[in-house]
Design an enzyme around this catalytic site. Sequence first.
Site, PDB file in Angstrom:
ATOM      1  N   GLY A 175       2.543   1.649   7.160  1.00  0.00           N
ATOM      2  CA  GLY A 175       1.212   1.520   7.750  1.00  0.00           C
ATOM      3  C   GLY A 175       1.191   1.658   9.263  1.00  0.00           C
ATOM      4  O   GLY A 175       0.194   1.340   9.908  1.00  0.00           O
ATOM      5  N   HIS A 184       7.575  -5.713  -2.789  1.00  0.00           N
ATOM      6  CA  HIS A 184       7.021  -4.989  -1.636  1.00  0.00           C
ATOM      7  C   HIS A 184       7.160  -5.865  -0.388  1.00  0.00           C
ATOM      8  O   HIS A 184       7.066  -7.090  -0.463  1.00  0.00           O
ATOM      9  CB  HIS A 184       5.548  -4.654  -1.899  1.00  0.00           C
ATOM     10  N   GLU A 209      11.644   1.422   1.638  1.00  0.00           N
ATOM     11  CA  GLU A 209      10.492   1.359   2.537  1.00  0.00           C
ATOM     12  C   GLU A 209      10.882   0.597   3.802  1.00  0.00           C
ATOM     13  O   GLU A 209      10.788  -0.642   3.836  1.00  0.00           O
ATOM     14  CB  GLU A 209       9.329   0.633   1.861  1.00  0.00           C
ATOM     15  N   TRP A 243      -2.429   1.133  -3.739  1.00  0.00           N
ATOM     16  CA  TRP A 243      -3.757   0.992  -3.141  1.00  0.00           C
ATOM     17  C   TRP A 243      -3.936  -0.349  -2.419  1.00  0.00           C
ATOM     18  O   TRP A 243      -4.944  -0.572  -1.777  1.00  0.00           O
ATOM     19  CB  TRP A 243      -4.824   1.129  -4.222  1.00  0.00           C
ATOM     20  N   LYS A 244      -2.983  -1.233  -2.591  1.00  0.00           N
ATOM     21  CA  LYS A 244      -3.057  -2.565  -1.956  1.00  0.00           C
ATOM     22  C   LYS A 244      -4.422  -3.220  -2.277  1.00  0.00           C
ATOM     23  O   LYS A 244      -4.953  -2.998  -3.347  1.00  0.00           O
ATOM     24  CB  LYS A 244      -2.807  -2.438  -0.461  1.00  0.00           C
ATOM     25  N   SER A 293       4.422   5.584   5.680  1.00  0.00           N
ATOM     26  CA  SER A 293       3.614   6.602   6.368  1.00  0.00           C
ATOM     27  C   SER A 293       3.898   8.014   5.856  1.00  0.00           C
ATOM     28  O   SER A 293       3.967   8.966   6.635  1.00  0.00           O
ATOM     29  CB  SER A 293       3.822   6.519   7.886  1.00  0.00           C
ATOM     30  N   GLU A 353       5.216  -6.555   1.896  1.00  0.00           N
ATOM     31  CA  GLU A 353       4.075  -7.446   2.169  1.00  0.00           C
ATOM     32  C   GLU A 353       4.130  -8.692   1.285  1.00  0.00           C
ATOM     33  O   GLU A 353       3.682  -9.766   1.686  1.00  0.00           O
ATOM     34  CB  GLU A 353       2.759  -6.667   1.993  1.00  0.00           C
TER      35      GLU A 353
END
Length: 248
Positions: free
Chosen positions: A170, A94, A164, A10-11, A209, A96
């Site tokens: 995204g 991750h 990923e 859910w970030k 995605s 990010e």
Amino acid sequence: MRQKLVVGNWKMHGSRADVAALLGEISASLPAQAAETAVCPAYVHLAQALEVCAGSAVAVGAQDCSHMSSGAFTGEVSAPMLQDLGCRWVILGHSERRQYHAESDNLVAAKLGAAVAAGIRPIVCVGETREQREGGEAETVVAGQLQGALDGQKDLTGLVIAYEPVWAIGTGLTASPEQAQAMHAFIRGCLAGVAGVDAEATRILYGGSVKPDNAAQLFGQKDIDGALVGGASLDARDFLAIVGAGRA
Ligand code: PEP
């Protein structure tokens, strides 16, 4: 046979009201014989998420953890704290975190050790950037990230890998099922060389995605064992459709 696993990341999204609505719907409507399912909300929503999911088949995990088990580390949350709360999973490395928090393979390795020691199942993310793929370096980058995180670990119980590709996160761009399968097979080959890992039994998720309209095709690939889902996990109907695509 590896059971499919679908994990929602859910970030930094959502309010308490969103957690109640989204998880209320997901936990009440989980399709029969669907993929094993987990959601990873922000730290501040974990306790509420655990309460809403109690008694359902939806497990709760965190999006990160500290590499230390306790001490003077302001702002950090440790793996034993997550375990104490009732979390079963933690996402590590991750892209990010690697990009915005400069997380190195060494730090990911330390977090992995801390998670396993606390009894939390780690989902270790790996993946190349677009430039790296276009430069023909995708496999080298992914192999390096795997080696950096996994080599020398004392215990890799419950390890899950998430492939990923950074260019697909995204962006609406998805690796084709064939591209993803090729990398998943490569990852499984790398895992076969890691001490303490049963490569055939280890689940390798695809992330980038994933949506209801591409999940079934991805899940039809031999080495794709589920998905780590960002954007689509914030919509109960979409997430449930992806989970349903992972039916045994
Ligand atoms: C992710 O951030 O882990 C992810 C896969 O995001 P999205 O599904 O939105 O591409």
